[in-house]
Design a protein around this motif. Structure first.
Motif, PDB file in Angstrom:
ATOM      1  N   GLU A   1      24.357  38.047  -1.346  1.00 41.80           N
ATOM      2  CA  GLU A   1      23.546  36.717  -1.459  1.00 41.80           C
ATOM      3  C   GLU A   1      22.849  36.460   0.082  1.00 41.80           C
ATOM      4  O   GLU A   1      21.784  36.284   0.196  1.00 41.80           O
ATOM      5  CB  GLU A   1      24.255  35.678  -1.996  1.00 41.80           C
ATOM      6  CG  GLU A   1      23.135  34.474  -2.199  1.00 41.80           C
ATOM      7  CD  GLU A   1      23.599  33.927  -3.673  1.00 41.80           C
ATOM      8  OE1 GLU A   1      23.541  32.789  -3.846  1.00 41.80           O
ATOM      9  OE2 GLU A   1      23.789  34.724  -4.644  1.00 41.80           O
ATOM     10  N   SER A   2      23.639  36.696   0.924  1.00 41.34           N
ATOM     11  CA  SER A   2      23.169  36.297   2.134  1.00 41.34           C
ATOM     12  C   SER A   2      22.207  37.282   2.853  1.00 41.34           C
ATOM     13  O   SER A   2      21.048  36.893   3.640  1.00 41.34           O
ATOM     14  CB  SER A   2      24.617  36.304   3.432  1.00 41.34           C
ATOM     15  OG  SER A   2      25.459  35.284   3.019  1.00 41.34           O
TER      16      SER A   2
ATOM     17  N   THR B   1      17.261  30.910   3.712  1.00 41.91           N
ATOM     18  CA  THR B   1      18.513  30.481   3.745  1.00 41.91           C
ATOM     19  C   THR B   1      19.345  30.849   2.769  1.00 41.91           C
ATOM     20  O   THR B   1      18.969  30.652   1.596  1.00 41.91           O
ATOM     21  CB  THR B   1      18.786  29.142   4.496  1.00 41.91           C
ATOM     22  OG1 THR B   1      18.731  28.208   3.311  1.00 41.91           O
ATOM     23  CG2 THR B   1      18.010  28.751   5.741  1.00 41.91           C
ATOM     24  N   ARG B   2      20.667  31.142   2.997  1.00 40.45           N
ATOM     25  CA  ARG B   2      21.591  31.362   1.838  1.00 40.45           C
ATOM     26  C   ARG B   2      21.934  30.000   1.223  1.00 40.45           C
ATOM     27  O   ARG B   2      22.102  30.157  -0.144  1.00 40.45           O
ATOM     28  CB  ARG B   2      23.059  32.042   2.499  1.00 40.45           C
ATOM     29  CG  ARG B   2      23.969  32.069   1.268  1.00 40.45           C
ATOM     30  CD  ARG B   2      25.340  32.499   2.160  1.00 40.45           C
ATOM     31  NE  ARG B   2      25.812  31.522   2.940  1.00 40.45           N
ATOM     32  CZ  ARG B   2      26.304  30.293   2.355  1.00 40.45           C
ATOM     33  NH1 ARG B   2      26.494  29.995   1.107  1.00 40.45           N
ATOM     34  NH2 ARG B   2      26.847  29.453   3.386  1.00 40.45           N
ATOM     35  N   GLN B   3      21.664  29.115   1.952  1.00 39.95           N
ATOM     36  CA  GLN B   3      22.059  27.750   1.321  1.00 39.95           C
ATOM     37  C   GLN B   3      20.832  27.331   0.463  1.00 39.95           C
ATOM     38  O   GLN B   3      21.046  26.806  -0.589  1.00 39.95           O
ATOM     39  CB  GLN B   3      22.050  26.552   2.463  1.00 39.95           C
ATOM     40  CG  GLN B   3      23.285  26.660   3.102  1.00 39.95           C
ATOM     41  CD  GLN B   3      23.330  27.796   4.562  1.00 39.95           C
ATOM     42  OE1 GLN B   3      22.345  28.463   4.774  1.00 39.95           O
ATOM     43  NE2 GLN B   3      24.404  27.806   5.025  1.00 39.95           N
ATOM     44  N   ASN B   4      19.561  27.694   0.772  1.00 39.50           N
ATOM     45  CA  ASN B   4      18.481  27.491  -0.390  1.00 39.50           C
ATOM     46  C   ASN B   4      18.597  28.258  -1.238  1.00 39.50           C
ATOM     47  O   ASN B   4      18.556  27.675  -2.674  1.00 39.50           O
ATOM     48  CB  ASN B   4      17.359  27.886   0.492  1.00 39.50           C
ATOM     49  CG  ASN B   4      16.018  27.154  -0.101  1.00 39.50           C
ATOM     50  OD1 ASN B   4      15.937  26.296  -0.720  1.00 39.50           O
ATOM     51  ND2 ASN B   4      14.901  27.796   0.211  1.00 39.50           N
TER      52      ASN B   4
ATOM     53  N   HIS C   1      21.503  29.025  -2.744  1.00 37.18           N
ATOM     54  CA  HIS C   1      22.632  28.266  -3.309  1.00 37.18           C
ATOM     55  C   HIS C   1      22.070  27.270  -4.179  1.00 37.18           C
ATOM     56  O   HIS C   1      22.345  26.964  -5.295  1.00 37.18           O
ATOM     57  CB  HIS C   1      23.624  28.106  -2.381  1.00 37.18           C
ATOM     58  CG  HIS C   1      24.718  27.190  -3.063  1.00 37.18           C
ATOM     59  ND1 HIS C   1      25.687  28.061  -3.894  1.00 37.18           N
ATOM     60  CD2 HIS C   1      25.197  26.026  -3.192  1.00 37.18           C
ATOM     61  CE1 HIS C   1      26.369  27.227  -4.411  1.00 37.18           C
ATOM     62  NE2 HIS C   1      26.116  25.826  -3.936  1.00 37.18           N
ATOM     63  N   LEU C   2      21.194  26.267  -3.486  1.00 32.24           N
ATOM     64  CA  LEU C   2      20.483  25.397  -4.089  1.00 32.24           C
ATOM     65  C   LEU C   2      19.766  25.611  -5.348  1.00 32.24           C
ATOM     66  O   LEU C   2      19.826  24.990  -6.455  1.00 32.24           O
ATOM     67  CB  LEU C   2      19.666  24.717  -3.092  1.00 32.24           C
ATOM     68  CG  LEU C   2      20.330  23.768  -2.289  1.00 32.24           C
ATOM     69  CD1 LEU C   2      19.447  23.116  -1.065  1.00 32.24           C
ATOM     70  CD2 LEU C   2      21.456  22.910  -2.896  1.00 32.24           C
TER      71      LEU C   2
ATOM     72  N   THR D   1      22.402  26.337  -8.275  1.00 29.44           N
ATOM     73  CA  THR D   1      23.106  25.260  -8.575  1.00 29.44           C
ATOM     74  C   THR D   1      22.265  24.112  -9.070  1.00 29.44           C
ATOM     75  O   THR D   1      22.754  23.216 -10.011  1.00 29.44           O
ATOM     76  CB  THR D   1      24.185  24.487  -7.669  1.00 29.44           C
ATOM     77  OG1 THR D   1      23.401  24.427  -6.501  1.00 29.44           O
ATOM     78  CG2 THR D   1      25.087  25.690  -7.330  1.00 29.44           C
ATOM     79  N   ARG D   2      21.245  23.935  -8.642  1.00 21.69           N
ATOM     80  CA  ARG D   2      20.394  22.668  -8.825  1.00 21.69           C
ATOM     81  C   ARG D   2      18.916  22.998  -9.449  1.00 21.69           C
ATOM     82  O   ARG D   2      18.309  22.080 -10.049  1.00 21.69           O
ATOM     83  CB  ARG D   2      20.255  21.674  -7.623  1.00 21.69           C
ATOM     84  CG  ARG D   2      21.388  20.973  -7.098  1.00 21.69           C
ATOM     85  CD  ARG D   2      21.124  20.284  -5.874  1.00 21.69           C
ATOM     86  NE  ARG D   2      22.184  19.930  -5.459  1.00 21.69           N
ATOM     87  CZ  ARG D   2      22.374  19.297  -4.286  1.00 21.69           C
ATOM     88  NH1 ARG D   2      21.295  19.066  -3.647  1.00 21.69           N
ATOM     89  NH2 ARG D   2      23.566  18.782  -3.629  1.00 21.69           N
TER      90      ARG D   2
END
Length: 86
Positions: free
Chosen positions: A21-22, A31-34, A36-37, A40-41
């Motif tokens: 994923e990264s 970003t990986r965080q984006n 992930h969002l 999840t969201r």
């Protein structure tokens, strides 16, 4: 919550090519965080054209297919609407 269509496309690519994923996020230009969002969201808005271009290129999919998935995830299209006929 239903899995976002963009995430389904991304997950299929990850399974087919064994990419993390990264690494996939880096290749797309987010970003990986984006990522992930999104997972999840869900999508809160339409990603930029640059991001959608990066997704299409990395996932080896037509831009119209990626755009349609994003438009559906962001609630700009519903089941009766279609761009790519699929």
């Amino acid at each position: 919550m239903e899995t976002p269509r963009l995430v389904e496309l991304i997950d299929a690519h990850k399974r087919a090519y064994g990419v993390s994923e990264s690494e996939l996020a880096r290749r797309i230009g987010i970003t990986r965080q984006n990522l992930h969002l999104w997972r999840t969201r869900g999508l809160r808005g339409l990603p930029t054209r640059t991001t959608l271009d990066g997704l299409a290129a990395e996932l080896h999919l037509p831009y119209a297919q990626v755009l349609e998935a994003a438009l559906r995830d962001a609630a700009y299209l519903d089941a009766a609407d279609g761009l790519t006929g699929g």
